[in-house]
Every structure is written in C-alpha cells, then in structure tokens.
Scaffold this motif. Structure first.
Motif, PDB file in Angstrom:
ATOM      1  N   LEU A  22     -50.749 -45.046 -17.682  1.00  5.22           N
ATOM      2  CA  LEU A  22     -51.781 -44.183 -17.106  1.00  5.22           C
ATOM      3  C   LEU A  22     -52.644 -43.604 -18.220  1.00  5.22           C
ATOM      4  CD1 LEU A  22     -49.663 -42.284 -14.426  1.00  5.22           C
ATOM      5  CD2 LEU A  22     -50.937 -44.430 -14.190  1.00  5.22           C
ATOM      6  N   GLY A  23     -53.949 -43.720 -18.060  1.00  2.00           N
ATOM      7  CA  GLY A  23     -54.878 -43.207 -19.046  1.00  2.00           C
ATOM      8  C   GLY A  23     -55.245 -44.191 -20.137  1.00  2.00           C
ATOM      9  N   ALA A  24     -54.562 -45.342 -20.198  1.00  3.72           N
ATOM     10  CA  ALA A  24     -54.891 -46.365 -21.188  1.00  3.72           C
ATOM     11  C   ALA A  24     -56.205 -47.045 -20.788  1.00  3.72           C
ATOM     12  CB  ALA A  24     -53.765 -47.389 -21.279  1.00  3.72           C
ATOM     13  N   PRO A  25     -56.844 -47.774 -21.699  1.00  2.00           N
ATOM     14  CA  PRO A  25     -58.065 -48.496 -21.342  1.00  2.00           C
ATOM     15  C   PRO A  25     -57.858 -49.398 -20.131  1.00  2.00           C
ATOM     16  CG  PRO A  25     -57.752 -48.519 -23.714  1.00  2.00           C
ATOM     17  CD  PRO A  25     -56.508 -47.925 -23.135  1.00  2.00           C
ATOM     18  N   GLY A  26     -58.743 -49.284 -19.147  1.00  2.00           N
ATOM     19  CA  GLY A  26     -58.627 -50.057 -17.918  1.00  2.00           C
ATOM     20  C   GLY A  26     -57.786 -49.398 -16.856  1.00  2.00           C
ATOM     21  N   VAL A  27     -57.150 -48.273 -17.175  1.00  2.00           N
ATOM     22  CA  VAL A  27     -56.384 -47.493 -16.187  1.00  2.00           C
ATOM     23  C   VAL A  27     -57.015 -46.105 -16.163  1.00  2.00           C
ATOM     24  CG1 VAL A  27     -54.110 -46.737 -15.414  1.00  2.00           C
ATOM     25  CG2 VAL A  27     -54.323 -48.822 -16.781  1.00  2.00           C
ATOM     26  N   ASP A  28     -57.990 -45.926 -15.303  1.00  5.50           N
ATOM     27  CA  ASP A  28     -58.879 -44.774 -15.377  1.00  5.50           C
ATOM     28  C   ASP A  28     -58.440 -43.643 -14.466  1.00  5.50           C
ATOM     29  OD1 ASP A  28     -60.611 -46.431 -16.974  1.00  5.50           O
ATOM     30  OD2 ASP A  28     -61.245 -47.391 -15.097  1.00  5.50           O
ATOM     31  N   GLU A  29     -58.574 -42.412 -14.948  1.00  7.90           N
ATOM     32  CA  GLU A  29     -58.316 -41.247 -14.118  1.00  7.90           C
ATOM     33  C   GLU A  29     -59.416 -41.120 -13.077  1.00  7.90           C
ATOM     34  OE1 GLU A  29     -58.352 -36.428 -14.618  1.00  7.90           O
ATOM     35  OE2 GLU A  29     -57.387 -37.591 -16.222  1.00  7.90           O
ATOM     36  N   VAL A  30     -59.008 -40.918 -11.807  1.00 14.07           N
ATOM     37  CA  VAL A  30     -59.969 -40.867 -10.704  1.00 14.07           C
ATOM     38  C   VAL A  30     -60.160 -39.459 -10.180  1.00 14.07           C
ATOM     39  CG1 VAL A  30     -60.445 -41.681  -8.354  1.00 14.07           C
ATOM     40  CG2 VAL A  30     -59.458 -43.243 -10.040  1.00 14.07           C
ATOM     41  N   ARG A  31     -59.058 -38.782  -9.855  1.00 15.03           N
ATOM     42  CA  ARG A  31     -59.176 -37.463  -9.235  1.00 15.03           C
ATOM     43  C   ARG A  31     -57.839 -36.760  -9.230  1.00 15.03           C
ATOM     44  NH1 ARG A  31     -56.865 -37.894  -4.136  1.00 15.03           N
ATOM     45  NH2 ARG A  31     -56.796 -40.010  -3.235  1.00 15.03           N
ATOM     46  N   ASP A  32     -57.887 -35.456  -8.947  1.00 15.35           N
ATOM     47  CA  ASP A  32     -56.676 -34.684  -8.690  1.00 15.35           C
ATOM     48  C   ASP A  32     -56.244 -34.906  -7.240  1.00 15.35           C
ATOM     49  OD1 ASP A  32     -56.713 -33.548 -11.260  1.00 15.35           O
ATOM     50  OD2 ASP A  32     -58.080 -31.968 -10.608  1.00 15.35           O
ATOM     51  N   ILE A  33     -55.008 -34.545  -6.934  1.00 19.42           N
ATOM     52  CA  ILE A  33     -54.500 -34.650  -5.564  1.00 19.42           C
ATOM     53  C   ILE A  33     -54.515 -33.255  -4.936  1.00 19.42           C
ATOM     54  CG2 ILE A  33     -52.519 -35.239  -4.120  1.00 19.42           C
ATOM     55  CD1 ILE A  33     -51.719 -37.273  -6.197  1.00 19.42           C
TER      56      ILE A  33
ATOM     57  N   TYR B  34     -55.005 -42.461 -10.552  1.00 22.11           N
ATOM     58  CA  TYR B  34     -55.668 -43.351 -11.502  1.00 22.11           C
ATOM     59  C   TYR B  34     -56.099 -44.616 -10.753  1.00 22.11           C
ATOM     60  CZ  TYR B  34     -53.878 -40.326 -15.198  1.00 22.11           C
ATOM     61  OH  TYR B  34     -53.613 -39.248 -16.007  1.00 22.11           O
ATOM     62  N   ALA B  35     -56.824 -45.500 -11.417  1.00 20.93           N
ATOM     63  CA  ALA B  35     -57.252 -46.752 -10.788  1.00 20.93           C
ATOM     64  C   ALA B  35     -57.271 -47.871 -11.813  1.00 20.93           C
ATOM     65  CB  ALA B  35     -58.623 -46.597 -10.143  1.00 20.93           C
ATOM     66  N   HIS B  36     -57.001 -49.084 -11.329  1.00 25.22           N
ATOM     67  CA  HIS B  36     -56.990 -50.261 -12.190  1.00 25.22           C
ATOM     68  C   HIS B  36     -57.519 -51.453 -11.396  1.00 25.22           C
ATOM     69  CE1 HIS B  36     -55.675 -53.141 -15.230  1.00 25.22           C
ATOM     70  NE2 HIS B  36     -55.018 -53.813 -14.300  1.00 25.22           N
TER      71      HIS B  36
ATOM     72  N   ARG C 135     -59.818 -53.487  -6.723  1.00 20.56           N
ATOM     73  CA  ARG C 135     -59.684 -52.184  -7.366  1.00 20.56           C
ATOM     74  C   ARG C 135     -58.603 -51.415  -6.627  1.00 20.56           C
ATOM     75  NH1 ARG C 135     -60.913 -49.923 -12.324  1.00 20.56           N
ATOM     76  NH2 ARG C 135     -61.626 -47.763 -12.129  1.00 20.56           N
ATOM     77  N   VAL C 136     -57.563 -51.001  -7.336  1.00 22.07           N
ATOM     78  CA  VAL C 136     -56.393 -50.385  -6.709  1.00 22.07           C
ATOM     79  C   VAL C 136     -56.166 -49.001  -7.304  1.00 22.07           C
ATOM     80  CG1 VAL C 136     -53.911 -50.590  -6.309  1.00 22.07           C
ATOM     81  CG2 VAL C 136     -55.346 -52.647  -6.316  1.00 22.07           C
ATOM     82  N   ASN C 137     -56.057 -48.010  -6.419  1.00 20.14           N
ATOM     83  CA  ASN C 137     -55.689 -46.671  -6.862  1.00 20.14           C
ATOM     84  C   ASN C 137     -54.200 -46.623  -7.195  1.00 20.14           C
ATOM     85  OD1 ASN C 137     -58.253 -45.680  -6.594  1.00 20.14           O
ATOM     86  ND2 ASN C 137     -57.843 -44.437  -4.774  1.00 20.14           N
ATOM     87  N   LEU C 138     -53.844 -45.877  -8.209  1.00 23.63           N
ATOM     88  CA  LEU C 138     -52.447 -45.688  -8.619  1.00 23.63           C
ATOM     89  C   LEU C 138     -52.079 -44.235  -8.357  1.00 23.63           C
ATOM     90  CD1 LEU C 138     -52.687 -47.565 -12.056  1.00 23.63           C
ATOM     91  CD2 LEU C 138     -52.262 -48.535  -9.781  1.00 23.63           C
TER      92      LEU C 138
END
Length: 328
Positions: A216-227, A236-238, A254-257
């Motif tokens: 989580l937070g690595a390149p290509g695994v982007d933070e999207v929003r708080d819950i 996160y999303a990838h 595109r998949v949310n994590l």
C-alpha cells in the motif's frame, strides 16, 4: 469469437443457446415481473422503486447483500415497529445491526409480500438484496436500466430473448444468498461476488498483499480516500492487467483495495470447536467484489436454478424488448 466492448471488456466464445423448438419436458420463458430502475447520479449504481406499507421509496439494487434491509431513517419516518432480531448484519465499515422492522406490506413491481420483517441498517437508503430474487431468474440490462423477473421453469439455457452479438456463460454458486464466481486476476484464481451495490470493483487488502504482493502506497498502489466512520483506515487502488470469469474478460481493471473491517466490532467470544479462534475471525469481506464499473457495461441474466449467468454487452437504451408476460 471475441467481441470488444468499449475497449475494456470482451466476451469470449459465442454460445449457441437452444432454439425455439422446445421439448415436451420444458416450457418457454415466462416474464412474471418487470421494474424500471433509476440510475444514481454518482457511483454507477441503480435504485429500485419499492413500496413499504403503501409508501413509495427507492432502495439500492444490491446483489452483494443477501437480505433486503430498510434504512433507520425510513423506519423512523414510517414509524415501523423495531425490535431486536434473530441475526446480526455487518456492513463493510464494520457497523453492526441486530434490529429488524415489522412491515405489513412490501412490494416491488407486481410482487407483494405481507407481514414480513426487514433488518434495519444505519444508512440513508435501504438495500434490495438477493433474498427476493433467488427463487426466480433475474435479468438485469444496465443499458436500459431494467430489472425483469422470469419463472425458472424453462428449457435449460433457453433464456436469450434479446438480440446480442455474443453471449458468455459464467458458472455461479449461491451461498447464503451471495452470488459467487471463480475469477482469474493476473494469473491468480480467487473467489469474487457479483455486487450491483458496489460502485467499484474492490479487493481485500489482505488478498492484495498475500496473493499479489502489493504494498500500500508503493508506486502504482495509490491512496484514494478515507473510509467514513473508520478513522485511520484508507482505500487504495491498483490497475491490474486482466480479470476474467467464465467467458468474460476485462482488460486493465481498476480495483479498489479496502481493509477488511467487517468483523472489527464483533465480540471476541471463543468458538466452541476451536478456542484459538473467535466470532470475529468468521466475519470476513469477500476476496474480490465485482462492482458496477464492470457490470454497468453488461446485460446479465441470472439463472439461479441452473447455476449460471448469461452475459452479453448491455443494450442501447430503448432497443431491447422483453417477451410478453407468460410467453417466449
């Protein structure tokens, strides 16, 4: 044969369904209910009009929930009698409800159910689940936002009343009113649920780490929003390369994590058969949720009795008809 769909999704393998020469042992397709859905302004989901004790309301059409629920706001507004029920419901943020509301009449389209109970969730809108659909065939054309309900008593595979360039078949399993499919995502086989109540396709962060090695937070695994309601937890999303299930293939999904929060507020009561585990360990979010960013592009016929989905590209609004009630 492969049919491209908006550059994202393809149907592999043209399926030839039985022709109209039915055998004596089975009958034609019979339409028994039809409801016009209303697309929500955000999230790609659909609302279904229902009636509670004669008052019209809009619920989210949610095949990811096994039990139809009423929001606490509506329960209070309609002064529905509420008491503690016999089961516990959990949402994706880990909120728990054991309340249920007494309803004299619940209706959608031509269907009526008298003297029933609906679980109560602390949401602004109710959820229309699989419990009112699984005894029938359910047809969802997201191109025209139409829900059709058919009798399951027809020839196997005799469901294709609409015109489609190709039709894919997806085996399904229905456990606890949840529609589960086996999917292959970037070469890994995992289980997924078909969820019209989810705006985005979503994966458990635990699966993202353990199966796909994502950080989580690595390149290509982007933070999207708080819950909302879960401080400190983030989505996160990838973007994966390929997602396939049955004859359906989605390129570059595109998949949310999402963190698995469903059981976070459950009591830690030890299980009788395994004292090393608690009730909390049994409450898990699905490995993968196939949401409306994929489903919106499809026409999905759910033949629960057959254990199959019949899937084609969604229609252009206004171009698809349905068989007359009681006929093919």
């Amino acid at each position: 044969m492969r049919v491209a769909l908006s550059g994202l999704l393809a149907l592999a393998g043209l399926v030839l369904l039985p022709d109209r020469g039915w055998s004596a042992e089975c009958g034609p397709l019979k339409l028994i209910n039809q409801v016009q859905l209303q697309p929500m302004k955000e999230g790609g989901r659909d609302l279904i009009p229902v009636s509670i004790n004669g008052v019209e309301k809009l619920f989210i059409l949610d095949t990811g929930t096994g039990i139809t629920t009423v929001s606490r706001t509506v329960a209070d507004e309609l002064k529905l009698p509420v008491r503690q029920g016999d089961y516990t419901l959990y949402d994706m943020a880990g909120n728990i409800s054991r309340d249920q509301a007494a309803v004299k009449e619940f209706a959608f389209g031509r269907a009526r159910l008298n003297d029933t109970f609906l679980p109560v969730l602390s949401m602004s809108v109710g959820l229309f689940g699989v419990d009112f659909l699984k005894a029938y065939d359910t047809d969802l054309d997201f191109g025209s936002d139409t829900l059709r309900v058919f009798s399951p008593d027809h020839c196997p595979g005799g469901v294709l009343y609409w015109q489609a360039p190709a039709t894919g078949v997806v085996p399904i399993r229905v456990d606890d009113n949840t529609i589960t499919v086996s999917v292959t995502l970037d070469g890994h086989e995992i289980h997924a649920i078909i969820d019209t109540g989810a705006s985005q396709t979503t994966m458990s962060q635990d699966i993202a780490r353990s199966v796909f090695g994502l950080t989580l937070g690595a390149p290509g695994v982007d933070e999207v929003r708080d819950i909302p309601g879960a401080p400190g937890y983030k989505v996160y999303a990838h973007t994966f390369t390929s997602l396939s299930f049955g004859d359906i293939q989605v390129n570059n999904p595109r998949v949310n994590l999402m963190p698995d929060l469903m059981g976070r507020n459950e009591e830690r009561q030890q299980l009788a058969g395994n004292r090393a585990r608690t009730e909390k360990d049994l409450i898990k979010m699905p490995e993968l949720i196939i949401g409306m960013n994929v489903l919106r592009k499809l026409h999905v016929y759910m033949a629960f009795k057959e254990g199959r989905l019949y899937v084609s590209p969604a229609s252009v609004a206004g171009t698809q008809g349905a068989p007359a009630s009681g006929s093919k």
